[in-house]
Design an enzyme around this catalytic site. Structure first.
Site, PDB file in Angstrom:
ATOM      1  N   LYS A  34      40.332  52.390  12.873  1.00 32.34           N
ATOM      2  CA  LYS A  34      40.407  52.123  14.323  1.00 32.34           C
ATOM      3  C   LYS A  34      40.198  53.398  15.117  1.00 32.34           C
ATOM      4  O   LYS A  34      39.710  53.374  16.230  1.00 32.34           O
ATOM      5  CB  LYS A  34      41.805  51.627  14.693  1.00 32.34           C
ATOM      6  CG  LYS A  34      42.241  50.355  14.050  1.00 32.34           C
ATOM      7  CD  LYS A  34      43.590  49.966  14.670  1.00 32.34           C
ATOM      8  CE  LYS A  34      44.386  49.072  13.766  1.00 32.34           C
ATOM      9  NZ  LYS A  34      45.478  49.767  13.070  1.00 32.34           N
ATOM     10  N   LYS A  84      46.407  62.865   9.088  1.00 29.20           N
ATOM     11  CA  LYS A  84      46.643  62.615  10.515  1.00 29.20           C
ATOM     12  C   LYS A  84      47.178  63.853  11.238  1.00 29.20           C
ATOM     13  O   LYS A  84      46.907  64.039  12.412  1.00 29.20           O
ATOM     14  CB  LYS A  84      47.574  61.411  10.703  1.00 29.20           C
ATOM     15  CG  LYS A  84      46.902  60.116  10.275  1.00 29.20           C
ATOM     16  CD  LYS A  84      47.460  58.878  10.914  1.00 29.20           C
ATOM     17  CE  LYS A  84      46.530  57.701  10.595  1.00 29.20           C
ATOM     18  NZ  LYS A  84      46.972  56.427  11.059  1.00 29.20           N
ATOM     19  N   LYS A 135      36.859  55.994   5.235  1.00 29.81           N
ATOM     20  CA  LYS A 135      37.437  54.662   5.463  1.00 29.81           C
ATOM     21  C   LYS A 135      37.073  54.138   6.856  1.00 29.81           C
ATOM     22  O   LYS A 135      37.081  54.903   7.822  1.00 29.81           O
ATOM     23  CB  LYS A 135      38.962  54.806   5.346  1.00 29.81           C
ATOM     24  CG  LYS A 135      39.739  53.525   5.391  1.00 29.81           C
ATOM     25  CD  LYS A 135      41.229  53.820   5.310  1.00 29.81           C
ATOM     26  CE  LYS A 135      41.806  54.092   6.687  1.00 29.81           C
ATOM     27  NZ  LYS A 135      42.948  53.280   7.075  1.00 29.81           N
TER      28      LYS A 135
HETATM   29  N1  AQP Z   1      39.095  50.393   5.881  1.00 27.26           N
HETATM   30  C1  AQP Z   1      40.044  49.579   5.412  1.00 27.26           C
HETATM   31  N2  AQP Z   1      39.794  48.784   4.336  1.00 27.26           N
HETATM   32  C2  AQP Z   1      40.737  47.936   3.838  1.00 27.26           C
HETATM   33  N3  AQP Z   1      41.989  47.831   4.378  1.00 27.26           N
HETATM   34  C3  AQP Z   1      42.275  48.598   5.460  1.00 27.26           C
HETATM   35  N4  AQP Z   1      43.376  48.722   6.222  1.00 27.26           N
HETATM   36  C4  AQP Z   1      43.153  49.641   7.194  1.00 27.26           C
HETATM   37  N5  AQP Z   1      41.910  50.126   7.091  1.00 27.26           N
HETATM   38  C5  AQP Z   1      41.332  49.507   6.018  1.00 27.26           C
HETATM   39  C6  AQP Z   1      44.607  47.957   6.008  1.00 27.26           C
HETATM   40  O1  AQP Z   1      44.904  47.257   7.215  1.00 27.26           O
HETATM   41  C7  AQP Z   1      46.316  47.154   7.338  1.00 27.26           C
HETATM   42  C8  AQP Z   1      46.735  47.567   8.723  1.00 27.26           C
HETATM   43  O2  AQP Z   1      46.469  48.930   8.926  1.00 27.26           O
HETATM   44  P1  AQP Z   1      47.242  49.699  10.056  1.00 27.26           P
HETATM   45  O3  AQP Z   1      46.733  49.346  11.362  1.00 27.26           O
HETATM   46  O4  AQP Z   1      48.692  49.504   9.949  1.00 27.26           O
HETATM   47  O5  AQP Z   1      47.038  51.204   9.736  1.00 27.26           O
HETATM   48  P2  AQP Z   1      45.865  52.076   9.236  1.00 27.26           P
HETATM   49  O6  AQP Z   1      45.733  51.986   7.763  1.00 27.26           O
HETATM   50  O7  AQP Z   1      46.186  53.409   9.753  1.00 27.26           O
HETATM   51  O8  AQP Z   1      44.566  51.452   9.913  1.00 27.26           O
HETATM   52  P3  AQP Z   1      43.355  52.176  10.557  1.00 27.26           P
HETATM   53  O9  AQP Z   1      42.444  51.150  11.064  1.00 27.26           O
HETATM   54  O10 AQP Z   1      42.758  53.172   9.652  1.00 27.26           O
HETATM   55  O11 AQP Z   1      44.002  52.882  11.795  1.00 27.26           O
HETATM   56  P4  AQP Z   1      43.965  54.394  12.211  1.00 27.26           P
HETATM   57  O12 AQP Z   1      42.562  54.677  12.548  1.00 27.26           O
HETATM   58  O13 AQP Z   1      44.893  54.405  13.402  1.00 27.26           O
HETATM   59  O14 AQP Z   1      44.448  55.187  11.060  1.00 27.26           O
HETATM   60  C9  AQP Z   1      46.943  48.004   6.232  1.00 27.26           C
HETATM   61  O15 AQP Z   1      47.348  47.152   5.180  1.00 27.26           O
HETATM   62  C10 AQP Z   1      45.806  48.867   5.783  1.00 27.26           C
HETATM   63  O16 AQP Z   1      45.918  49.225   4.411  1.00 27.26           O
END
Ligand code: AQP
Length: 353
Positions: free
Chosen positions: A220, A115, A217
């Site tokens: 969002k 990040k 992955k």
């Molecule tokens: N691709 C994924 N597959 C399985 N699990 C996932 N999680 C996120 N992406 C995947 C799980 O969703 C929960 C919430 O995630 P979060 O919003 O707290 O943070 P994150 O992991 O940073 O999610 P994103 O979507 O990838 O957001 P950005 O793009 O902002 O980094 C967690 O339990 C995570 O493991």
């Protein structure tokens, strides 16, 4: 075996639309665990300002994630649903953990490296300290289990390191105050104040990959909306995204082993298996040897039938923001009761008057 009462905690950041990865990797597990555990589910709004400080509508996003929790089937009467910033003890415990954790531990976090990108000096201090706030989220409730996607594994290991260092560094004080709870650490039976929390990372969809690149992955923050299926997408959008999903030119393999080295095929089969709650081998038995032109419409139908009830219910809940605020306020009060009790003991252990 831990003698802490089993308790589940997990959180989701209000940083954008929830996608299929969040749903299969986290939220669906949250729902299942309600049957067997006391659970706290939190919209972690303080985390969402670590990578990007200014959000157009952070409060709206927080309500929207809450609506998704409720729409997916989380019961806010039986369990605790709240947003993190309502319980100031998260930030208070995080400060103590900032003094427990070592800078070297934080520098090793792959999520921070990803990040922060190349310009690390310009990343916020909050982004570096993120895992320490995450440890505080979990340990404030002395949670024993945390359901998460595979990407959070390293942060959960760090949470255990923080708990263990706190328990060791303050062992004499914990014993003198009679606050130790017996637990097993490796071969040893010890008393500690914080449990060594177990991550729950299992099932066929612990890491759902991007629809545009099977090695990345689903996220969002991916600039391409075609890379993910959002919980708010309608049937046409879901079908279009699956139709346009990247694949290789070969038909699906005849065996699960044949998915190796074919990340996009592996991802789509994994999504199908998770949505249908069937083993991958079952999916391969049905679709092995068939072209993607046949598999993709079946996957789209399955995704629509699984997600449509959630998105319809989510829209209904979102139309009454005052009710969402009531849920969060009530959950916040219940969470705070537990948080205050933990902090009272933590302050006594550390020696804060
Ligand atoms: N691709 C994924 N597959 C399985 N699990 C996932 N999680 C996120 N992406 C995947 C799980 O969703 C929960 C919430 O995630 P979060 O919003 O707290 O943070 P994150 O992991 O940073 O999610 P994103 O979507 O990838 O957001 P950005 O793009 O902002 O980094 C967690 O339990 C995570 O493991």
């Amino acid at each position: 075996m831990s003698e802490f009462a089993p308790r589940v905690f997990s959180g989701v950041q209000p940083t954008g639309n929830l996608h299929l990865g969040n749903y299969l990797g986290a939220i669906r597990k949250f729902v299942a665990l309600q049957e067997s555990h006391d659970c706290l589910y939190c919209v972690v709004d303080l985390h969402s300002i670590t990578a990007q400080l200014v959000h157009e509508d952070l409060a709206g996003q927080t309500r929207s994630i809450t609506a998704a929790f409720l729409a997916a089937g989380i019961d806010a009467d039986k369990h605790i649903v709240f947003n993190q910033s309502r319980v100031p003890e998260h930030a208070e415990l995080a400060w103590i953990f900032n003094c427990v954790a070592r800078i070297g531990w934080m520098n090793r976090m792959t999520q921070f490296k990803d990040k922060a990108g190349k310009d690390r000096e310009n990343a916020s201090l909050g982004l570096l300290a993120y895992p320490s706030l995450m440890a505080a989220d979990i340990l404030l409730y002395r949670a024993t289990h945390v359901p998460v996607g595979d990407d959070q594994k390293q942060h959960l290991e760090l949470t255990r390191d923080i708990a263990q260092k706190f328990n060791n560094d303050f062992s004499a004080k914990i014993a003198a105050l009679g606050l130790g709870v017996p637990m097993q650490v490796g071969e040893e039976r010890v008393d500690g104040f914080f449990p060594l929390t177990e991550p729950l990372i299992e099932g066929p969809a612990t890491r759902v990959m991007s629809l545009k690149d099977g090695t990345k992955k689903m996220s969002k923050s991916d600039p391409s909306d075609l890379s993910r299926i959002n919980l708010t997408d309608d049937a046409d959008q879901i079908a279009r995204k699956i139709r346009k999903a990247k694949t290789d030119p070969n038909p699906l393999p005849e065996t699960v082993e044949g998915l190796k080295g074919r990340p996009e095929a592996e991802n789509l089969v994994g999504i199908f298996a998770a949505l249908a709650d069937r083993p991958r081998a079952d999916v391969i038995a049905e679709y092995g040897g068939k072209p993607f032109s046949e598999f993709k419409p079946a996957l789209a139908d399955l995704a629509v039938s699984a997600l449509a009830p959630v998105s319809t219910e989510m829209r209904r809940i979102e139309s009454d923001p005052a009710e969402i605020d009531r849920v969060l306020a009530k959950g916040g009060e219940r969470a705070r009761e537990i948080a205050l009790a933990t902090m009272k003991d933590v302050k006594a252990i550390v020696g804060l008057l």
